[in-house]
Design a protein around this motif. Structure first.
Motif, PDB file in Angstrom:
ATOM      1  N   UNK A  32      48.265  27.057  69.151  1.00 45.44           N
ATOM      2  CA  UNK A  32      47.195  26.221  68.603  1.00 45.44           C
ATOM      3  C   UNK A  32      45.827  26.895  68.697  1.00 45.44           C
ATOM      4  N   UNK A  33      45.614  27.659  69.762  1.00 40.65           N
ATOM      5  CA  UNK A  33      44.305  28.264  69.996  1.00 40.65           C
ATOM      6  C   UNK A  33      44.169  29.615  69.298  1.00 40.65           C
ATOM      7  N   UNK A  34      45.256  30.394  69.228  1.00 38.11           N
ATOM      8  CA  UNK A  34      45.167  31.770  68.734  1.00 38.11           C
ATOM      9  C   UNK A  34      45.965  31.978  67.443  1.00 38.11           C
ATOM     10  N   UNK A  35      47.291  31.863  67.548  1.00 36.62           N
ATOM     11  CA  UNK A  35      48.148  32.291  66.439  1.00 36.62           C
ATOM     12  C   UNK A  35      47.946  31.487  65.163  1.00 36.62           C
ATOM     13  N   UNK A  36      47.941  30.167  65.289  1.00 36.94           N
ATOM     14  CA  UNK A  36      47.837  29.339  64.095  1.00 36.94           C
ATOM     15  C   UNK A  36      46.504  29.527  63.372  1.00 36.94           C
ATOM     16  N   UNK A  37      45.358  29.529  64.077  1.00 37.37           N
ATOM     17  CA  UNK A  37      44.096  29.780  63.369  1.00 37.37           C
ATOM     18  C   UNK A  37      44.054  31.160  62.711  1.00 37.37           C
ATOM     19  N   UNK A  38      44.589  32.183  63.396  1.00 35.51           N
ATOM     20  CA  UNK A  38      44.608  33.516  62.810  1.00 35.51           C
ATOM     21  C   UNK A  38      45.499  33.542  61.573  1.00 35.51           C
ATOM     22  N   UNK A  39      46.645  32.870  61.649  1.00 34.62           N
ATOM     23  CA  UNK A  39      47.561  32.829  60.510  1.00 34.62           C
ATOM     24  C   UNK A  39      46.911  32.124  59.316  1.00 34.62           C
ATOM     25  N   UNK A  40      46.181  31.036  59.580  1.00 36.94           N
ATOM     26  CA  UNK A  40      45.498  30.335  58.481  1.00 36.94           C
ATOM     27  C   UNK A  40      44.415  31.216  57.866  1.00 36.94           C
ATOM     28  N   UNK A  41      43.697  31.940  58.704  1.00 40.06           N
ATOM     29  CA  UNK A  41      42.702  32.861  58.181  1.00 40.06           C
ATOM     30  C   UNK A  41      43.334  33.974  57.369  1.00 40.06           C
ATOM     31  N   UNK A  42      44.458  34.462  57.826  1.00 40.99           N
ATOM     32  CA  UNK A  42      45.209  35.503  57.119  1.00 40.99           C
ATOM     33  C   UNK A  42      45.622  35.011  55.729  1.00 40.99           C
ATOM     34  N   UNK A  43      46.116  33.778  55.657  1.00 42.92           N
ATOM     35  CA  UNK A  43      46.517  33.205  54.366  1.00 42.92           C
ATOM     36  C   UNK A  43      45.307  33.033  53.450  1.00 42.92           C
ATOM     37  N   UNK A  44      44.173  32.635  54.044  1.00 45.81           N
ATOM     38  CA  UNK A  44      42.981  32.400  53.238  1.00 45.81           C
ATOM     39  C   UNK A  44      42.384  33.691  52.679  1.00 45.81           C
ATOM     40  N   UNK A  45      42.535  34.794  53.401  1.00 43.66           N
ATOM     41  CA  UNK A  45      41.898  36.058  53.010  1.00 43.66           C
ATOM     42  C   UNK A  45      42.836  36.958  52.203  1.00 43.66           C
ATOM     43  N   UNK A  46      44.092  37.022  52.592  1.00 36.24           N
ATOM     44  CA  UNK A  46      45.039  37.956  51.971  1.00 36.24           C
ATOM     45  C   UNK A  46      45.753  37.274  50.804  1.00 36.24           C
ATOM     46  N   UNK A  47      45.743  37.853  49.616  1.00 42.13           N
ATOM     47  CA  UNK A  47      46.429  37.250  48.460  1.00 42.13           C
ATOM     48  C   UNK A  47      47.926  37.104  48.706  1.00 42.13           C
ATOM     49  N   UNK A  48      48.530  36.133  48.029  1.00 41.52           N
ATOM     50  CA  UNK A  48      49.955  35.844  48.217  1.00 41.52           C
ATOM     51  C   UNK A  48      50.822  37.057  47.892  1.00 41.52           C
ATOM     52  N   UNK A  49      50.442  37.803  46.847  1.00 47.53           N
ATOM     53  CA  UNK A  49      51.241  38.975  46.460  1.00 47.53           C
ATOM     54  C   UNK A  49      51.238  40.026  47.572  1.00 47.53           C
ATOM     55  N   UNK A  50      50.083  40.217  48.196  1.00 51.30           N
ATOM     56  CA  UNK A  50      50.000  41.178  49.292  1.00 51.30           C
ATOM     57  C   UNK A  50      50.787  40.705  50.501  1.00 51.30           C
TER      58      UNK A  50
END
Length: 241
Positions: free
Chosen positions: A23-41
């Motif tokens: 909740x504190x580390x992995x999930x926020x980082x994963x959401x940021x990753x999805x928001x920044x990195x395009x789906x194709x990448x």
């Protein structure tokens, strides 16, 4: 109490710790990753790590003496490596080359080694003593272990971190099921893990019979539907199997 989980009090504490880290580390980082990195990448990253895992699968298929599977594993890995830009594009699936996952825990189970009690590992999650030990063997076999030996461990751990974040990002949608359902998440994840491991170790044909496994969610739903369909006061008929 589940007899497969004699360490439940300890496991629940580790599970709570893992949830806190997520909740504190992995999930926020994963959401940021999805928001920044395009789906194709992101799909390319997923394909790359899936292709790398074929090295571990090939190793374990060889240990299980699956002579017909090893050439298929090699064909899939080399096809994606050569024609799929290093594995970023899943050319092998388009050519209908079988995709499989085998690990050393499955290999030990294949040769009759019992899993032991259910065990939640810090940061790694659901496991058991057999599969936990298998993780160490798989890591040594994986190409990650041999990446950039002359440039330090930064590249190796960077790739592993990317794999973890990408895997967590791929689970964001599936996690919504757990968030919306009224259930004990710990028990649900434990039962799902144990059923899944039995399915994998026995190649889709886990042992059946009294005491061999718990009923699946589908079986429980079918039983509920059958019970609701029986009118009040009418005794259900027992049908032979």
């Amino acid at each position: 109490p589940d007899p497969r989980d004699p360490l439940e009090p300890f496991n629940r504490k580790v599970y709570a710790f893992n949830q806190g880290v997520d909740n504190v580390v992995l999930k926020p980082v994963a959401k940021g990753y999805v928001a920044v990195v395009p789906a194709l990448a992101r799909q390319g990253v997923t394909n790359f790590f899936a292709n790398i895992s074929m090295v571990v699968t090939t190793f374990n298929d060889a240990l299980q003496l699956r002579g017909t599977k090893v050439p298929v594993d090699i064909a899939r890995f080399t096809t994606n490596l050569i024609f799929g830009l290093g594995g970023l594009i899943d050319v092998a699936s388009a050519l209908k080359i079988e995709s499989r996952r085998e690990d050393f825990g499955q290999t030990l189970g294949y040769w009759g080694v019992g899993g032991g009690p259910y065990l939640v590992l810090p940061l790694l999650g659901p496991s058991n003593p057999r599969d936990g030990a298998g993780l160490a063997v798989d890591f040594v076999v994986s190409p990650f272990f041999y990446v950039a030996p002359n440039s330090g461990a930064e590249v190796r751990w960077g790739l592993l971190a990317l794999d973890v974040v990408n895997t967590r990002a791929n689970l964001l949608e599936a996690e919504k099921i757990l968030d919306t359902a009224a259930m004990d998440r710990y028990s649900f994840l434990r039962d799902s893990y144990l059923q899944r491991r039995a399915y994998l170790i026995h190649d889709g044909q886990p042992p059946t019979g009294p005491g061999t496994r718990q009923k699946s969610l589908k079986e429980l739903e079918e039983e509920d539907a059958t019970d609701e369909a029986i009118p009040m006061g009418v005794a259900p008929q027992i049908r032979p199997r």
